[in-house]
Design a protein around this motif. Structure first.
Motif, PDB file in Angstrom:
ATOM      1  N   ASP A 128      -0.379 -10.287   7.361  1.00 28.25           N
ATOM      2  CA  ASP A 128      -0.494  -9.384   5.768  1.00 28.25           C
ATOM      3  C   ASP A 128      -0.014  -7.863   6.087  1.00 28.25           C
ATOM      4  O   ASP A 128       0.557  -7.157   5.403  1.00 28.25           O
ATOM      5  CB  ASP A 128      -2.035  -9.427   5.314  1.00 28.25           C
ATOM      6  N   CYS A 129      -0.477  -7.518   7.386  1.00 32.77           N
ATOM      7  CA  CYS A 129       0.034  -6.058   7.644  1.00 32.77           C
ATOM      8  C   CYS A 129       1.393  -5.866   7.876  1.00 32.77           C
ATOM      9  O   CYS A 129       1.866  -4.848   7.332  1.00 32.77           O
ATOM     10  CB  CYS A 129      -0.856  -5.660   9.101  1.00 32.77           C
ATOM     11  N   TRP A 132       2.944  -5.829   4.497  1.00 32.51           N
ATOM     12  CA  TRP A 132       2.685  -4.463   3.803  1.00 32.51           C
ATOM     13  C   TRP A 132       3.640  -3.178   4.347  1.00 32.51           C
ATOM     14  O   TRP A 132       3.937  -2.670   3.672  1.00 32.51           O
ATOM     15  CB  TRP A 132       1.129  -4.252   4.151  1.00 32.51           C
ATOM     16  N   LYS A 158      -1.072   1.490  -2.094  1.00 30.17           N
ATOM     17  CA  LYS A 158      -2.301   1.974  -1.625  1.00 30.17           C
ATOM     18  C   LYS A 158      -3.249   0.612  -1.305  1.00 30.17           C
ATOM     19  O   LYS A 158      -3.126  -0.159  -2.395  1.00 30.17           O
ATOM     20  CB  LYS A 158      -2.905   2.738  -2.790  1.00 30.17           C
ATOM     21  N   PRO A 159      -3.609   0.513  -0.154  1.00 30.59           N
ATOM     22  CA  PRO A 159      -4.760  -0.505   0.167  1.00 30.59           C
ATOM     23  C   PRO A 159      -5.924  -0.413  -0.521  1.00 30.59           C
ATOM     24  O   PRO A 159      -6.444   0.653  -0.799  1.00 30.59           O
ATOM     25  CB  PRO A 159      -4.649  -0.437   1.552  1.00 30.59           C
ATOM     26  N   THR A 160      -6.707  -1.743  -0.711  1.00 31.05           N
ATOM     27  CA  THR A 160      -8.055  -1.724  -1.195  1.00 31.05           C
ATOM     28  C   THR A 160      -8.765  -1.207   0.034  1.00 31.05           C
ATOM     29  O   THR A 160      -8.207  -1.134   1.275  1.00 31.05           O
ATOM     30  CB  THR A 160      -8.512  -2.997  -1.633  1.00 31.05           C
ATOM     31  N   GLN A 163      -8.488  -4.118   2.311  1.00 32.92           N
ATOM     32  CA  GLN A 163      -6.933  -4.051   3.197  1.00 32.92           C
ATOM     33  C   GLN A 163      -6.847  -2.967   4.053  1.00 32.92           C
ATOM     34  O   GLN A 163      -6.136  -3.402   5.062  1.00 32.92           O
ATOM     35  CB  GLN A 163      -6.070  -4.134   1.877  1.00 32.92           C
ATOM     36  N   TYR A 164      -7.401  -1.743   3.708  1.00 29.47           N
ATOM     37  CA  TYR A 164      -7.478  -0.808   4.878  1.00 29.47           C
ATOM     38  C   TYR A 164      -7.915  -1.244   6.289  1.00 29.47           C
ATOM     39  O   TYR A 164      -7.174  -0.950   7.083  1.00 29.47           O
ATOM     40  CB  TYR A 164      -8.159   0.567   4.099  1.00 29.47           C
ATOM     41  N   TYR A 167      -5.490  -3.671   7.672  1.00 23.26           N
ATOM     42  CA  TYR A 167      -4.099  -3.013   7.904  1.00 23.26           C
ATOM     43  C   TYR A 167      -4.159  -2.235   9.134  1.00 23.26           C
ATOM     44  O   TYR A 167      -3.355  -2.298  10.202  1.00 23.26           O
ATOM     45  CB  TYR A 167      -3.543  -2.436   6.946  1.00 23.26           C
TER      46      TYR A 167
END
Length: 303
Positions: A128-129, A132, A158-160, A163-164, A167
């Motif tokens: 996923d990273c 992105w 912008k990640p949630t 997600q931050y 990532y």
């Protein structure tokens, strides 16, 4: 990560990524970064698929052992109506030994299955990273590298909060992998890898010489002579250097350096998002996981 693949083989590139003699230097560089990103995506997607295969294989083995254990327990229970019979005692001794062996196998498979499944779930975050990062490549090329391209890049999404963290862990892992792989290719070009293989060859030859003092038909000696001969052939093949292999390593090293620079920009962008999300990165640094070092790279760095 030295097995990441040939930058010009093993991956099908789209028309916007293929080299063209009429491209300007800027467009050529842009296409090269696109190819690198495609290779990175493929590398980690394949790695994730391999981890899933390992997890499913181990879960299959675990299921087989669990079925065998159920059979043993059913047999033991079937013997309960026959107290004191010598044949029952004989069967119970055999079944109890088998049960103990199967319990150990079950626990071992359970541990491995759990570990492989966790590694697979973790690898999905890395995939996923990378995806992105792919979404932000045009933004990086146009707004950071200042490439003059006929495209209007979309900003990096912008990640949630969740997600931050995913990532960040992914970027840290990929960054580490790339540095280790970069060190490997550098060592393959400056002679350290050649010296590493020479030492490896001498280690094998020393054992072969030591075994020569023992009877030739000794079973253990025959086994080890065969294993060491295979190892010697393998290290010999790995030690071969050709202009083509050197050129490939030079391309791989260049590709790694380009992507390390790209990741550095993405890490800085992620730091910016951290501030927007109200995350104190300094407070979280102590929670970073410790990654094992590639022993081969570690040894060559010390040479």
């Amino acid at each position: 990560m030295e097995g990441m693949g040939n930058p010009h083989g093993g991956t099908m590139f789209g028309p916007d990524e293929q080299e063209n003699p009429n491209d300007t230097p800027t467009v050529s560089e842009y296409k090269k970064l696109k190819r690198v990103m495609r290779i990175m995506n493929k590398f980690y997607e394949d790695g994730s698929a391999a981890k899933l295969d390992q997890a499913e294989d181990m879960e299959h083995e675990l299921h087989k052992v669990q079925v065998d254990l159920c059979m043993v327990e059913a047999q033991i229970k079937a013997l309960e109506p026959f107290p004191g019979h010598p044949k029952k005692t004989s069967y119970l001794e055999e079944l109890s030994e088998e049960r103990d062996r199967l319990v150990k196998m079950r626990d071992n498979f359970q541990k491995k299955a759990t570990n492989f499944r966790a590694l697979y779930q973790w690898s999905l975050g890395i995939v996923d990273c990378i995806r992105w990062l792919t979404l932000g490549l045009d933004d990086y090329c146009v707004n950071f590298l200042k490439m003059e391209l006929d495209i209007t890049p979309s900003p990096l999404p912008k990640p949630t909060l969740d997600q931050y963290h995913k990532y960040k862990e992914g970027l840290d892992e990929v960054h580490l992998n790339l540095h280790e792989s970069q060190d490997f290719f550098q060592a393959s070009l400056d002679g350290r890898l050649r010296r590493y293989h020479q030492i490896e060859k001498e280690i094998i030859e020393a054992q072969i010489k030591a075994l020569q003092a023992f009877p030739p038909m000794n079973e253990r000696k025959v086994h080890w002579d065969d294993e060491l001969a295979k190892d010697l052939e393998f290290v010999g093949d790995n030690s071969k250097e050709t202009p083509a292999s050197t050129s490939k390593r030079e391309k791989m090293l260049s590709m790694h350096k380009d992507f390390v620079n790209t990741l550095t920009w993405f890490k800085s962008r992620l730091s910016g998002f951290a501030k927007e999300l109200g995350i104190d990165e300094n407070a979280e640094k102590g929670a970073d996981s410790q990654h094992p070092t590639n022993k081969q790279v570690e040894f060559m760095l010390a040479m």
